[in-house]
Design a protein around this motif. Structure first.
Motif, mmCIF file in Angstrom:
data_model
loop_
_atom_site.group_PDB
_atom_site.id
_atom_site.type_symbol
_atom_site.label_atom_id
_atom_site.label_comp_id
_atom_site.label_asym_id
_atom_site.label_seq_id
_atom_site.Cartn_x
_atom_site.Cartn_y
_atom_site.Cartn_z
ATOM 1 N N LYS A 146 0.824 -1.206 0.000
ATOM 2 C CA LYS A 146 0.000 0.000 0.000
ATOM 3 C C LYS A 146 0.861 1.260 0.000
ATOM 4 O O LYS A 146 0.618 2.199 -0.776
ATOM 5 C CB LYS A 146 -0.941 -0.019 1.206
ATOM 6 N N GLN A 149 2.534 1.703 -3.347
ATOM 7 C CA GLN A 149 1.622 2.260 -4.338
ATOM 8 C C GLN A 149 1.475 3.769 -4.165
ATOM 9 O O GLN A 149 1.449 4.515 -5.146
ATOM 10 C CB GLN A 149 0.251 1.583 -4.223
ATOM 11 N N SER A 152 4.630 5.568 -5.324
ATOM 12 C CA SER A 152 4.808 5.568 -6.777
ATOM 13 C C SER A 152 4.051 6.702 -7.441
ATOM 14 O O SER A 152 4.327 7.053 -8.597
ATOM 15 C CB SER A 152 4.356 4.228 -7.367
ATOM 16 N N THR A 153 3.073 7.285 -6.731
ATOM 17 C CA THR A 153 2.296 8.388 -7.294
ATOM 18 C C THR A 153 2.696 9.743 -6.729
ATOM 19 O O THR A 153 2.662 10.749 -7.444
ATOM 20 C CB THR A 153 0.800 8.171 -7.038
ATOM 21 N N GLN A 168 6.236 1.827 -9.934
ATOM 22 C CA GLN A 168 5.079 2.057 -10.794
ATOM 23 C C GLN A 168 4.254 0.793 -11.062
ATOM 24 O O GLN A 168 3.015 0.855 -11.073
ATOM 25 C CB GLN A 168 5.535 2.669 -12.122
ATOM 26 N N LEU A 170 3.359 -1.472 -9.220
ATOM 27 C CA LEU A 170 2.452 -1.769 -8.116
ATOM 28 C C LEU A 170 1.076 -1.148 -8.347
ATOM 29 O O LEU A 170 0.090 -1.592 -7.741
ATOM 30 C CB LEU A 170 3.035 -1.262 -6.791
ATOM 31 N N GLN A 171 1.006 -0.129 -9.211
ATOM 32 C CA GLN A 171 -0.283 0.486 -9.506
ATOM 33 C C GLN A 171 -1.204 -0.469 -10.246
ATOM 34 O O GLN A 171 -2.422 -0.299 -10.236
ATOM 35 C CB GLN A 171 -0.069 1.756 -10.340
ATOM 36 N N SER A 210 -3.513 -4.719 -2.025
ATOM 37 C CA SER A 210 -2.420 -4.899 -1.077
ATOM 38 C C SER A 210 -2.877 -5.478 0.247
ATOM 39 O O SER A 210 -2.095 -6.125 0.950
ATOM 40 C CB SER A 210 -1.735 -3.548 -0.825
#
Length: 267
Positions: A146, A149, A152-153, A168, A170-171, A210
């Motif tokens: 989690k 994720q 990554s943003t 990325q 993981l998105q 997740s």
């Protein structure tokens, strides 16, 4: 650019000068005192119980301390899920931390590199370590995925770009867990098997994330004349709630070691 180290004409002592053959340093003697009797204890514990009897020499005290530590850690690992989770995390994270510290130490203190060369070496390290970090996150699951994720943003400026790029994928979601594990989670939480609760249970999830995954299922009627009820079942992974505090503590320590400037964000 780096400056080669100088020794100002002083000869660096070799390992043979520091610990000549036949010598016995206090450290090597202490290690020998622990390792030899402890290995004998593991091979034949009953015969080695004489080490517990007085008189208590320094060698025996070292052995007893070693055995007490060994038994304590073994018991913690066997019965404490939070400790076991911490060991699993640092077994994967410790090599990454040590390599990072070594790269910085070698560049700054040994090779005496300028900031441009230091950053180049760190970029090489990040390219190598980023895939390993993602593999560790996936193996840990739960809150680690989690947070991966999220980073990554919004990780721009908080993490080096190599890590943001590696996170990325993981998105796109995470691989679902096996049906055997899901059925065990349902039994542990309800006291009943999947077959007792459902007429039909789709083993292939319609989605996974997740902290949980979702399955289609059909509940068994509670009484005669009732119609079977189709439901969508969300199965939460048990370690998410149980190991929340341990996971957050591990992440905070890792942040202090890797990026202490972001410690307030980690908190």
């Amino acid at each position: 650019m780096c400056k080669p180290p100088t020794n100002h004409g002083k000869e660096t002592p070799s390992s043979s000068n520091l610990d000549p053959p036949g010598s016995s340093s206090p450290l090597s003697a202490a290690l020998h005192a622990m390792i030899v009797p402890s290995s004998a204890f593991l091979a034949n514990p009953i015969a080695t119980l004489k080490w517990l009897n007085p008189p208590y020499t320094a060698r025996r005290i070292l052995l007893l301390l070693f055995l007490a530590s060994f038994l304590s850690l073994t018991s913690l690992y066997a019965f404490h899920r939070g400790f076991r989770r911490t060991v699993q995390f640092w077994r994967g994270m410790a090599p990454l931390v040590l390599k990072y510290k070594y790269v910085r130490l070698k560049a700054e203190r040994i090779d005496r590199c300028d900031s441009e060369e230091l950053e180049r070496r760190l970029d090489v390290y990040r390219e190598e370590s980023a895939p390993r970090l993602v593999d560790l996150i996936l193996s840990m699951g739960g809150i680690y995925v989690k947070i991966g994720q999220v980073m990554s943003t919004i990780g721009q400026g908080l993490l080096p770009q190599q890590y943001v790029d590696a996170l990325q994928p993981l998105q796109d979601g995470v691989p679902p867990r096996e049906y055997d594990e899901i059925s065990r989670i349902i039994r542990d939480s309800t006291g009943k098997s999947v077959e007792e609760l459902f007429e039909h249970f789709d083993e292939v999830p319609i989605g996974s994330a997740s902290i949980a995954q979702v399955h289609r299922a059909t509940l068994r009627p509670r009484s005669e004349g009732d119609e079977p009820l189709q439901v969508v079942l969300k199965v939460q992974y048990p370690e998410v709630a149980e190991l929340f505090e341990a996971d957050l503590a591990n992440l905070e320590i890792a942040t202090r070691l890797f990026a202490p400037e972001n410690i307030e964000v980690a908190k």
